[in-house]
Scaffold this motif. Structure first.
Motif, PDB file in Angstrom:
ATOM      1  N   ARG A  35      29.518 -26.274 -16.847  1.00  0.00           N
ATOM      2  CA  ARG A  35      29.477 -26.019 -18.289  1.00  0.00           C
ATOM      3  C   ARG A  35      30.549 -24.987 -18.607  1.00  0.00           C
ATOM      4  NH1 ARG A  35      26.149 -28.485 -21.542  1.00  0.00           N
ATOM      5  NH2 ARG A  35      25.805 -26.699 -22.837  1.00  0.00           N
ATOM      6  N   VAL A  36      30.874 -24.868 -19.855  1.00  0.00           N
ATOM      7  CA  VAL A  36      31.841 -23.858 -20.293  1.00  0.00           C
ATOM      8  C   VAL A  36      31.061 -22.681 -20.856  1.00  0.00           C
ATOM      9  CG1 VAL A  36      33.722 -23.342 -21.879  1.00  0.00           C
ATOM     10  CG2 VAL A  36      33.570 -25.601 -20.835  1.00  0.00           C
ATOM     11  N   TYR A  37      31.363 -21.490 -20.379  1.00  0.00           N
ATOM     12  CA  TYR A  37      30.784 -20.257 -20.899  1.00  0.00           C
ATOM     13  C   TYR A  37      31.919 -19.463 -21.511  1.00  0.00           C
ATOM     14  CZ  TYR A  37      28.494 -15.724 -21.117  1.00  0.00           C
ATOM     15  OH  TYR A  37      27.968 -14.532 -21.566  1.00  0.00           O
ATOM     16  N   MET A  38      31.794 -19.110 -22.797  1.00  0.00           N
ATOM     17  CA  MET A  38      32.865 -18.447 -23.511  1.00  0.00           C
ATOM     18  C   MET A  38      32.338 -17.225 -24.233  1.00  0.00           C
ATOM     19  SD  MET A  38      35.339 -20.293 -26.331  1.00  0.00           S
ATOM     20  CE  MET A  38      35.998 -21.451 -25.152  1.00  0.00           C
ATOM     21  N   THR A  39      33.122 -16.149 -24.214  1.00  0.00           N
ATOM     22  CA  THR A  39      32.783 -14.960 -24.978  1.00  0.00           C
ATOM     23  C   THR A  39      33.914 -14.649 -25.941  1.00  0.00           C
ATOM     24  OG1 THR A  39      33.732 -13.483 -23.323  1.00  0.00           O
ATOM     25  CG2 THR A  39      31.377 -13.943 -23.133  1.00  0.00           C
ATOM     26  N   ALA A  40      33.555 -13.994 -27.033  1.00  0.00           N
ATOM     27  CA  ALA A  40      34.533 -13.645 -28.052  1.00  0.00           C
ATOM     28  C   ALA A  40      34.150 -12.332 -28.704  1.00  0.00           C
ATOM     29  CB  ALA A  40      34.628 -14.739 -29.106  1.00  0.00           C
ATOM     30  N   GLU A  41      35.138 -11.665 -29.261  1.00  0.00           N
ATOM     31  CA  GLU A  41      34.928 -10.427 -30.015  1.00  0.00           C
ATOM     32  C   GLU A  41      35.206 -10.722 -31.482  1.00  0.00           C
ATOM     33  OE1 GLU A  41      37.147  -6.269 -30.129  1.00  0.00           O
ATOM     34  OE2 GLU A  41      36.166  -6.703 -28.202  1.00  0.00           O
ATOM     35  N   ASP A  79      36.241 -27.259 -26.383  1.00  0.00           N
ATOM     36  CA  ASP A  79      36.156 -27.445 -27.835  1.00  0.00           C
ATOM     37  C   ASP A  79      34.741 -27.202 -28.352  1.00  0.00           C
ATOM     38  OD1 ASP A  79      38.849 -28.055 -28.087  1.00  0.00           O
ATOM     39  OD2 ASP A  79      38.526 -30.212 -27.879  1.00  0.00           O
ATOM     40  N   THR A  80      33.746 -27.670 -27.622  1.00  0.00           N
ATOM     41  CA  THR A  80      32.355 -27.469 -28.036  1.00  0.00           C
ATOM     42  C   THR A  80      31.994 -25.989 -28.028  1.00  0.00           C
ATOM     43  OG1 THR A  80      31.770 -29.619 -27.084  1.00  0.00           O
ATOM     44  CG2 THR A  80      29.964 -28.114 -27.553  1.00  0.00           C
ATOM     45  N   ALA A  81      32.370 -25.305 -26.965  1.00  0.00           N
ATOM     46  CA  ALA A  81      32.057 -23.873 -26.871  1.00  0.00           C
ATOM     47  C   ALA A  81      32.767 -23.091 -27.966  1.00  0.00           C
ATOM     48  CB  ALA A  81      32.441 -23.340 -25.493  1.00  0.00           C
ATOM     49  N   GLU A  82      34.031 -23.420 -28.239  1.00  0.00           N
ATOM     50  CA  GLU A  82      34.754 -22.709 -29.302  1.00  0.00           C
ATOM     51  C   GLU A  82      34.155 -23.010 -30.674  1.00  0.00           C
ATOM     52  OE1 GLU A  82      39.173 -21.676 -30.998  1.00  0.00           O
ATOM     53  OE2 GLU A  82      38.991 -23.192 -29.441  1.00  0.00           O
ATOM     54  N   ALA A  83      33.721 -24.234 -30.891  1.00  0.00           N
ATOM     55  CA  ALA A  83      33.084 -24.573 -32.165  1.00  0.00           C
ATOM     56  C   ALA A  83      31.804 -23.763 -32.361  1.00  0.00           C
ATOM     57  CB  ALA A  83      32.788 -26.063 -32.230  1.00  0.00           C
ATOM     58  N   ARG A  84      31.073 -23.549 -31.296  1.00  0.00           N
ATOM     59  CA  ARG A  84      29.850 -22.735 -31.388  1.00  0.00           C
ATOM     60  C   ARG A  84      30.182 -21.273 -31.649  1.00  0.00           C
ATOM     61  NH1 ARG A  84      26.289 -25.758 -26.703  1.00  0.00           N
ATOM     62  NH2 ARG A  84      25.911 -27.621 -27.966  1.00  0.00           N
ATOM     63  N   ILE A  85      31.257 -20.774 -31.044  1.00  0.00           N
ATOM     64  CA  ILE A  85      31.715 -19.401 -31.325  1.00  0.00           C
ATOM     65  C   ILE A  85      32.083 -19.286 -32.797  1.00  0.00           C
ATOM     66  CG2 ILE A  85      33.632 -17.777 -30.942  1.00  0.00           C
ATOM     67  CD1 ILE A  85      31.797 -17.619 -28.600  1.00  0.00           C
ATOM     68  N   ALA A  86      32.840 -20.266 -33.311  1.00  0.00           N
ATOM     69  CA  ALA A  86      33.264 -20.245 -34.719  1.00  0.00           C
ATOM     70  C   ALA A  86      32.060 -20.277 -35.651  1.00  0.00           C
ATOM     71  CB  ALA A  86      34.194 -21.417 -34.999  1.00  0.00           C
ATOM     72  N   ILE A 146      30.099 -11.933 -28.889  1.00  0.00           N
ATOM     73  CA  ILE A 146      29.178 -13.056 -28.891  1.00  0.00           C
ATOM     74  C   ILE A 146      29.558 -13.987 -27.754  1.00  0.00           C
ATOM     75  CG2 ILE A 146      28.661 -12.957 -31.358  1.00  0.00           C
ATOM     76  CD1 ILE A 146      30.637 -15.258 -31.782  1.00  0.00           C
ATOM     77  N   SER A 147      28.639 -14.856 -27.381  1.00  0.00           N
ATOM     78  CA  SER A 147      28.918 -15.825 -26.329  1.00  0.00           C
ATOM     79  C   SER A 147      28.329 -17.175 -26.716  1.00  0.00           C
ATOM     80  CB  SER A 147      28.343 -15.352 -24.989  1.00  0.00           C
ATOM     81  OG  SER A 147      26.943 -15.259 -25.076  1.00  0.00           O
ATOM     82  N   ALA A 148      28.864 -18.199 -26.081  1.00  0.00           N
ATOM     83  CA  ALA A 148      28.379 -19.556 -26.335  1.00  0.00           C
ATOM     84  C   ALA A 148      28.659 -20.412 -25.103  1.00  0.00           C
ATOM     85  CB  ALA A 148      29.071 -20.150 -27.555  1.00  0.00           C
ATOM     86  N   THR A 149      27.885 -21.464 -24.978  1.00  0.00           N
ATOM     87  CA  THR A 149      28.110 -22.424 -23.903  1.00  0.00           C
ATOM     88  C   THR A 149      28.289 -23.809 -24.507  1.00  0.00           C
ATOM     89  OG1 THR A 149      25.744 -22.803 -23.631  1.00  0.00           O
ATOM     90  CG2 THR A 149      26.732 -21.142 -22.217  1.00  0.00           C
ATOM     91  N   GLY A 150      28.929 -24.673 -23.758  1.00  0.00           N
ATOM     92  CA  GLY A 150      29.131 -26.044 -24.198  1.00  0.00           C
ATOM     93  C   GLY A 150      29.592 -26.897 -23.036  1.00  0.00           C
TER      94      GLY A 150
END
Length: 70
Positions: free
Chosen positions: A61-67, A33-40, A25-29
């Motif tokens: 902006r922060v772009y984050m991906t997670a498995e 902290d905002t991006a990780e909160a959206r991942i969570a 999944i991915s999220a931006t913020g």
């Protein structure tokens, strides 16, 4: 020889089944902290037990991906 073929087949099938549980999944913020909160939140919404952040890019902006792990 038959037992070796059986072991190889079972190994291949187990890798396929474990791979089907992984979901990215991915999220931006505006902040990490905002991006990780959206991942969570996304992980919780799909019922994942945990997640591992695999990448984060910080620019305007922060772009984050997670498995996800189930």
């Amino acid at each position: 020889m038959t037992s070796i073929k059986t072991i190889i087949a079972v190994s291949a099938l187990s890798l396929i089944s474990f791979g089907s549980f992984a979901q990215s999944i991915s999220a931006t913020g505006s902040t990490l902290d905002t991006a990780e909160a959206r991942i969570a939140a996304k992980a919780k919404a799909v019922g994942a037990k945990s997640y591992t952040i695999t990448s984060a890019h910080v620019g305007n902006r922060v772009y984050m991906t997670a498995e996800l792990s189930k």
